[in-house]
Design an enzyme around this catalytic site. Structure first.
Site, PDB file in Angstrom:
ATOM      1  N   CYS A   2       2.059 -10.607   2.005  1.00  0.00           N
ATOM      2  CA  CYS A   2       1.428 -10.257   3.271  1.00  0.00           C
ATOM      3  C   CYS A   2       1.162  -8.759   3.306  1.00  0.00           C
ATOM      4  O   CYS A   2       1.653  -8.006   2.474  1.00  0.00           O
ATOM      5  CB  CYS A   2       2.323 -10.649   4.451  1.00  0.00           C
ATOM      6  N   GLY A  31      -3.560 -10.889   2.610  1.00  0.00           N
ATOM      7  CA  GLY A  31      -3.352 -12.102   3.382  1.00  0.00           C
ATOM      8  C   GLY A  31      -4.535 -12.407   4.266  1.00  0.00           C
ATOM      9  O   GLY A  31      -4.961 -11.551   5.039  1.00  0.00           O
TER      10      GLY A  31
END
Length: 583
Positions: A2, A31
């Site tokens: 992420c 992400g």
């Protein structure tokens, strides 16, 4: 994997919303599943998050509501939990103080942690996300410690010591404590990246060049500096901040919103720097610097090493042209062509509005998307022996389609090279590399892999060469000569946190990560001067209210609610119960 970013500005009248949006956009490659921002203004929190790309999640009316001089943001690529918008980050708990978290990585002992949070701490866990565990563990540690001799920085560090004692895996993250400050942290092995930057505040009489070179020298900044922490240095550069350094393994950096000073401490025992080498291969942007090493330079080195290996193994090769698979492999392919003395050509044109196939759930979706994502320039293939260079080969789905596309475009012979070694084992630290049996290199030789891909031969980087590619890059930061080892687990099967392939953890992982399981649940399995002592704010601050409105949600957890306008909320279950929320 992420992307996370947090900002704290010295001027309480400034807003971080636009900078957080811009920073998330720069980190979008990390992400594409969901995005979120939470800000703090006058001890009220403002949250907006939903599934989708950054540009789609945040509309004008959302941005207008995200006021405040402090905030954290997150873009999600799920590896733990599900793709539900309820698990989009930042996540929030209202006690103590009101704490939000943005987390990158993966915890490997979630079963133990979930039991501890639910049974011992009596805290409700509402999702399958390991980020929610990380949030509740920190909140519980703060509640237990409360006040350490009036020193709130010491309170933070003791809480983080408790979190790091309990958590296993690879992780980095940000906590925003409402009205108190922001905390950045990194796992004891430094597997997942996070960097720290600063700049002079708008009203400060400080030049950019005079910004202190270490966080410790900012312990008496007294609101003369603005601060940023992010997954990659490119976000710091883009926002006009000065990159100070990476957060060290096991380190916690606390930035006070009260006086603008920085406090730092290593909160883990026996930390060692073992960064994930796959960041350099694939995930990080080439213009980022990670642990003092240029990602771009390491990828140049990867291409050179590949070319040297080709010369050694195929001294009489008949390669006519070197063609990259867009986009990550372009740097390596360019250098490989230079060392081989062969022309570099762009043979594939990428449709930039299709998601990266590595991230897409399910083999069928990945296979279908390849020809939507790439198209050939036939003249670069027709009648030629082509060397295709890719950053890595995972399942082989994309590579097989690309080889066929090259043949359809008229290539006589197709050779395939990978800048990464053969991927034979799952990644358990935040990259959704699947179970072993879905990996094309699992229990196969290069000859057998070539047969699967239907290419004339395939050649991989060696693990030792890949490590040397990073180590030999120029030192561009204090961590550049501190890397003790790399996490190469997906290539070697050796996990820095001690797991062994075949144990119970991997059996559970297989049950969650294989494509059949993902299809069944409809989602993807799964962030100088004299120091001042801060007084601990009373815990009653934790009961402060939370602002929603105008499409920017109140701090909520789960169920969808009716919304008005573009990009309505994806949650309800408000912690501080309200009868209605107007958007």
């Amino acid at each position: 994997m992420c992307g996370i970013i947090g900002l704290l500005l010295a001027d309480a009248d400034e807003n971080v919303n636009q900078m957080l949006f811009d920073g998330l956009t720069v980190l979008q490659h990390r992400g594409q599943d969901a995005a979120g921002i939470v800000t703090s203004s006058n001890k009220r929190l403002h949250l907006r998050k939903d599934n989708g790309l950054v540009k789609d999640v945040f509309q004008q009316h959302h941005m207008m509501d995200l006021t405040g001089h402090m905030g954290i943001a997150h873009c999600r690529y799920p590896t733990a939990g599900s793709s539900s918008c309820a698990e989009a980050q930042p996540l929030y708990t209202n006690y103590p103080f009101g704490i939000s978290v943005a987390h990158n990585g993966n915890l490997t002992n979630t079963d133990v942690l979930r039991e501890a949070v639910s049974e011992d701490c009596l805290r409700h866990v509402n999702t399958d996300s390991d980020s929610e565990l990380l949030l509740n563990l920190f909140a519980e540690e703060l509640t237990k410690i409360r006040n350490v001799s009036g020193n709130f920085a010491k309170t933070i560090f003791q809480a983080m010591e408790g979190v790091m004692r309990q958590c296993e895996g690879g992780y980095s993250g940000l906590y925003m404590i409402n009205g108190v400050g922001m905390v950045g942290f990194r796992d004891p092995n430094g597997i997942r990246p996070i960097v720290f930057g600063s700049r002079p505040s708008k009203e400060a009489k400080v030049t950019f060049d005079s910004v202190p070179g270490t966080p410790r020298k900012m312990s008496a900044a007294d609101k003369t500096l603005d601060y940023v922490m992010a997954s990659e240095s490119v976000a710091i550069d883009t926002l006009g901040f000065k990159l100070i350094r990476d957060i060290n393994p096991g380190e916690c950096i606390f930035i006070s919103a009260i006086d603008g000073n920085v406090h730092t401490k290593v909160c883990a025992q026996s930390p060692s720097l073992s960064p994930c080498i796959f960041e350099y291969v694939y995930f990080a942007r080439p213009d980022s610097i990670m642990d003092g090493k240029s990602v771009y330079e390491t990828r140049l080195n990867m291409g050179a090493k590949l070319a040297v290996q080709i010369k050694e193994r195929y001294p009489d090769h008949d390669i006519d042209v070197v063609i990259p698979i867009p986009d990550t492999s372009r740097t390596s392919a360019l250098q490989a062509a230079y060392v081989l003395g062969r022309p570099f050509r762009e043979g594939f044109i990428k449709n930039r509005y299709i998601a990266r196939t590595f991230i897409m759930p399910g083999q069928k979706a990945r296979k279908k998307s390849v020809r939507l994502k790439l198209n050939t320039i036939n003249s670069e293939f027709a009648g030629k022996n082509v060397l295709l260079v890719d950053d890595s080969i995972v399942r082989g789905t994309t590579a097989t389609e690309i080889v066929q596309m090259a043949r359809d475009a008229g290539a006589k012979k197709v050779y395939f090279t990978s800048a990464a070694p053969p991927i034979r084992y799952p990644n358990i630290y935040g990259i959704d590399i699947p179970t072993q049996h879905e990996l094309v290199a699992y229990e196969r030789t290069e000859e057998e892999i070539a047969a699967v891909l239907k290419c004339d031969w395939v050649l991989y980087q060696t693990v030792s060469d890949l490590e040397e590619c990073v180590r030999s890059a120029s030192k561009l930061g204090p961590n550049g000569d501190k890397i003790e080892r790399f996490d190469t687990s997906c290539f070697s099967g050796e996990y820095v946190t001690g797991q062994r392939v075949g144990d119970e953890y991997f059996k559970r992982l297989h049950a969650k990560r294989n494509d059949k399981a993902k299809h069944g649940n409809g989602g993807v399995e799964g962030t100088g001067g004299k120091k001042k002592v801060l007084e601990v704010p009373t815990l009653e601050v934790g009961r402060m209210g939370i602002e929603g409105g105008g499409g920017c949600e109140g701090i909520v957890n789960d169920i969808r609610m009716e919304g008005k306008g573009d990009g309505g909320s994806c949650e309800a279950m408000v912690n501080d119960r309200r009868e209605s929320i107007t958007r």
